[in-house]
Enzyme design. Structure first.
Site, PDB file in Angstrom:
ATOM      1  N   ASP A   9      77.102  28.936  31.385  1.00  0.00           N
ATOM      2  CA  ASP A   9      75.940  29.464  30.657  1.00  0.00           C
ATOM      3  C   ASP A   9      76.299  30.667  29.783  1.00  0.00           C
ATOM      4  O   ASP A   9      75.635  31.701  29.802  1.00  0.00           O
ATOM      5  CB  ASP A   9      74.821  29.824  31.644  1.00  0.00           C
ATOM      6  CG  ASP A   9      74.373  28.607  32.448  1.00  0.00           C
ATOM      7  OD1 ASP A   9      73.778  27.710  31.844  1.00  0.00           O
ATOM      8  OD2 ASP A   9      74.664  28.547  33.652  1.00  0.00           O
ATOM      9  N   HIS A  11      76.327  30.521  26.446  1.00  0.00           N
ATOM     10  CA  HIS A  11      75.283  30.462  25.406  1.00  0.00           C
ATOM     11  C   HIS A  11      75.668  31.201  24.124  1.00  0.00           C
ATOM     12  O   HIS A  11      74.889  31.996  23.592  1.00  0.00           O
ATOM     13  CB  HIS A  11      73.951  31.004  25.950  1.00  0.00           C
ATOM     14  CG  HIS A  11      73.253  30.068  26.879  1.00  0.00           C
ATOM     15  ND1 HIS A  11      72.515  28.993  26.435  1.00  0.00           N
ATOM     16  CD2 HIS A  11      73.198  30.029  28.236  1.00  0.00           C
ATOM     17  CE1 HIS A  11      72.022  28.340  27.480  1.00  0.00           C
ATOM     18  NE2 HIS A  11      72.432  28.950  28.585  1.00  0.00           N
ATOM     19  N   ASP A  48      76.858  24.615  28.924  1.00  0.00           N
ATOM     20  CA  ASP A  48      76.222  25.588  28.031  1.00  0.00           C
ATOM     21  C   ASP A  48      77.198  26.667  27.558  1.00  0.00           C
ATOM     22  O   ASP A  48      76.894  27.863  27.567  1.00  0.00           O
ATOM     23  CB  ASP A  48      74.981  26.210  28.669  1.00  0.00           C
ATOM     24  CG  ASP A  48      73.782  25.263  28.639  1.00  0.00           C
ATOM     25  OD1 ASP A  48      73.870  24.238  27.941  1.00  0.00           O
ATOM     26  OD2 ASP A  48      72.780  25.543  29.307  1.00  0.00           O
ATOM     27  N   HIS A  84      72.122  22.563  26.801  1.00  0.00           N
ATOM     28  CA  HIS A  84      71.944  23.113  25.453  1.00  0.00           C
ATOM     29  C   HIS A  84      72.966  22.567  24.459  1.00  0.00           C
ATOM     30  O   HIS A  84      72.623  22.323  23.308  1.00  0.00           O
ATOM     31  CB  HIS A  84      72.042  24.645  25.475  1.00  0.00           C
ATOM     32  CG  HIS A  84      70.784  25.320  25.905  1.00  0.00           C
ATOM     33  ND1 HIS A  84      70.059  26.159  25.094  1.00  0.00           N
ATOM     34  CD2 HIS A  84      70.108  25.268  27.075  1.00  0.00           C
ATOM     35  CE1 HIS A  84      69.001  26.604  25.742  1.00  0.00           C
ATOM     36  NE2 HIS A  84      69.018  26.088  26.951  1.00  0.00           N
ATOM     37  N   HIS A 165      76.241  20.757  36.035  1.00  0.00           N
ATOM     38  CA  HIS A 165      75.304  21.636  35.319  1.00  0.00           C
ATOM     39  C   HIS A 165      73.886  21.207  35.688  1.00  0.00           C
ATOM     40  O   HIS A 165      73.149  20.657  34.877  1.00  0.00           O
ATOM     41  CB  HIS A 165      75.537  21.530  33.809  1.00  0.00           C
ATOM     42  CG  HIS A 165      74.800  22.564  33.014  1.00  0.00           C
ATOM     43  ND1 HIS A 165      75.268  23.846  32.813  1.00  0.00           N
ATOM     44  CD2 HIS A 165      73.609  22.518  32.362  1.00  0.00           C
ATOM     45  CE1 HIS A 165      74.421  24.517  32.071  1.00  0.00           C
ATOM     46  NE2 HIS A 165      73.385  23.749  31.793  1.00  0.00           N
ATOM     47  N   HIS A 201      73.841  26.086  34.897  1.00  0.00           N
ATOM     48  CA  HIS A 201      72.445  25.783  34.585  1.00  0.00           C
ATOM     49  C   HIS A 201      71.457  26.727  35.247  1.00  0.00           C
ATOM     50  O   HIS A 201      70.432  27.078  34.656  1.00  0.00           O
ATOM     51  CB  HIS A 201      72.101  24.325  34.937  1.00  0.00           C
ATOM     52  CG  HIS A 201      70.826  23.841  34.323  1.00  0.00           C
ATOM     53  ND1 HIS A 201      70.452  24.141  33.024  1.00  0.00           N
ATOM     54  CD2 HIS A 201      69.821  23.072  34.819  1.00  0.00           C
ATOM     55  CE1 HIS A 201      69.300  23.559  32.752  1.00  0.00           C
ATOM     56  NE2 HIS A 201      68.886  22.928  33.817  1.00  0.00           N
ATOM     57  N   HIS A 203      70.315  30.184  36.038  1.00  0.00           N
ATOM     58  CA  HIS A 203      70.635  31.501  35.484  1.00  0.00           C
ATOM     59  C   HIS A 203      70.427  32.594  36.528  1.00  0.00           C
ATOM     60  O   HIS A 203      69.723  33.586  36.303  1.00  0.00           O
ATOM     61  CB  HIS A 203      69.792  31.765  34.235  1.00  0.00           C
ATOM     62  CG  HIS A 203      70.247  30.988  33.042  1.00  0.00           C
ATOM     63  ND1 HIS A 203      70.022  31.398  31.744  1.00  0.00           N
ATOM     64  CD2 HIS A 203      70.937  29.825  32.942  1.00  0.00           C
ATOM     65  CE1 HIS A 203      70.545  30.520  30.909  1.00  0.00           C
ATOM     66  NE2 HIS A 203      71.097  29.555  31.613  1.00  0.00           N
TER      67      HIS A 203
END
Length: 429
Positions: A9, A11, A48, A84, A165, A201, A203
């Protein structure tokens, strides 16, 4: 003895604020520098890596420089798609980086006797075997887990890592219970007996080490901020961000060998105002007075305004003015959360959030009852999830880098929409 790193994650590309864009790159670079210094043999990114399938290229260029450095040091980066950075019907940045041999995508499924068999990837230097299931939009990876040939994976010998994930139903954190777009996987759908389960996944950092048949299930949480209102709030409250380094010897993880490494690139300030029993004008005055005493310079600031106004409209709260004051005092990307704000005068107001995603989900939830389709994927919770994903697809710009409409991009958007709606066969007919 060897070490590996587990991130998730990240991102990249989630932020529009220039300071946050710089800080997210700094956070990634610092993470990689620590991995190199610690002598890790490989790095896992459990989904992600990017915030969307094709993020802003300026950010990607900076990431590529660090990936090239890892490649030159023969430190492989093992990756799966997240929810994502996976895109139905088109290539994503993950695919491009794999083609450039800067990362290794370890999701390699094939169908055998009606089951999904994952081919394990063996790390050349350590002999560690890795297998993973990538995320899919609208929670479609659950069907892959259900059909997974677990026996095949369980029968493999050696040190094994399973990368995923998804949330796990039995370990879903409280803030996700009832979340319509978070369909989790039962633990017994995972292959048993792996040495390490590298999750993404969720958070929120979490460790589950003493589960029968499933040792060392680890969720590192985001390595920087993440994305969305909750992640901003968590960081503003001081929640740690980072990744894990795991030390192994003789085909097992050594005692106390799973270590969290904090990456602290930003400080935050979470400020709350309870407006219950107050008038809107009074609230504005009190908020401005309180903000004068708050330290906000170079901090990620989240202001939560909640409660029931005695009189006035919720829109009378001067959020634009609040944000302007904070920005003038050099706060980083100030966020105003009015999700739990209401008023006695206007009981019919049902949505009062400034988060676009929350507004969209609220509207979908209110209107899904009007859908009379016989197709179950358009009904109830699944209908909301489907609508959110279709809206995300349709938001993609059809224009190329020169600002001109691109037929190729338009075709990709159409293909993604068709795949999201699961009507490929109908369209072919």
């Amino acid at each position: 003895m060897f070490k590996f790193a587990h991130m998730a994650d990240i991102h990249i590309g989630a932020h529009k604020d220039k300071r946050l864009m710089e800080l997210e790159i700094q956070a990634f670079n610092e993470s990689i520098d620590i991995c190199i210094k610690e002598g890790v043999k490989f790095i896992i990114i459990a989904g992600d890596f990017f915030d969307k399938p094709v993020p802003e290229l300026e950010q990607v260029k900076k990431i590529i420089k660090k990936l090239i450095e890892l490649s030159q040091l023969n430190i492989p980066v093992y990756v799966i798609y997240g929810s994502h950075d996976y895109s139905p019907g088109q290539d994503s940045m993950i695919d491009l980086l794999e083609a450039a041999k800067l990362i290794v995508k370890i999701y390699n499924p094939k169908s055998v006797d009606g089951k999904i068999r994952l081919e394990m990837y063996q790390d050349k230097e350590t002999g560690v075997k890795l297998a993973g299931i990538s995320a899919r939009k609208v929670g479609l990876e659950k069907a892959y887990f259900e059909k997974l040939d677990r026996e095949y994976l369980e029968n493999q010998d050696g040190f094994k890592i399973f990368v995923f994930h998804s949330g796990i139903e039995e370990f879903k954190p409280g803030f996700l219970k009832g979340a319509m777009d978070m369909e989790c996987i039962p633990i017994n759908w995972f292959p048993k007996g792996f040495n390490y389960y590298a999750g993404g996944h969720i958070h929120k950092r979490d460790e589950f080490k003493d589960i029968k048949n499933y040792q060392n299930i680890i969720f590192p949480g985001p390595s920087f901020i993440g994305w969305g209102t909750k992640d901003y709030t968590d960081v503003a409250k001081g929640e740690k961000r980072g990744f894990y380094i795991v030390t192994c010897e003789d085909n097992k993880i050594i005692n106390n060998g799973i270590k969290f490494v904090e990456i602290k690139k930003i400080n935050g300030n979470f400020i709350e105002f309870d407006v219950t029993g107050k008038r809107a004008k009074q609230v504005n005055e009190e908020i401005n007075k309180k903000l004068e005493d708050e330290e906000v310079e170079n901090k990620l600031v989240v202001v939560r305004i909640f409660g029931e106004l005695l009189s006035g409209n919720t829109s009378d709260i001067d959020t634009i003015g609040i944000r302007k004051v904070l920005s003038e005092r050099n706060a980083i990307s100030p966020q105003i959360n009015r999700n739990k704000l209401s008023t006695k005068e206007l009981q019919k107001i049902r949505i009062s959030s400034e988060d676009k995603l929350e507004i969209e989900e609220g509207l979908f939830k209110e209107n899904v009852i009007n859908i009379k389709s016989e197709n179950k994927i358009l009904q109830n919770e699944k209908g909301v999830i489907m609508a959110k994903e279709l809206l995300r697809v349709l938001k993609e710009s059809p224009k190329d880098s020169n600002g001109k409409n691109s037929t190729a991009i338009q075709d990709k958007i159409v293909r993604s929409g068709i795949e999201t709606l699961e009507i490929s066969e109908i369209m072919e007919e």
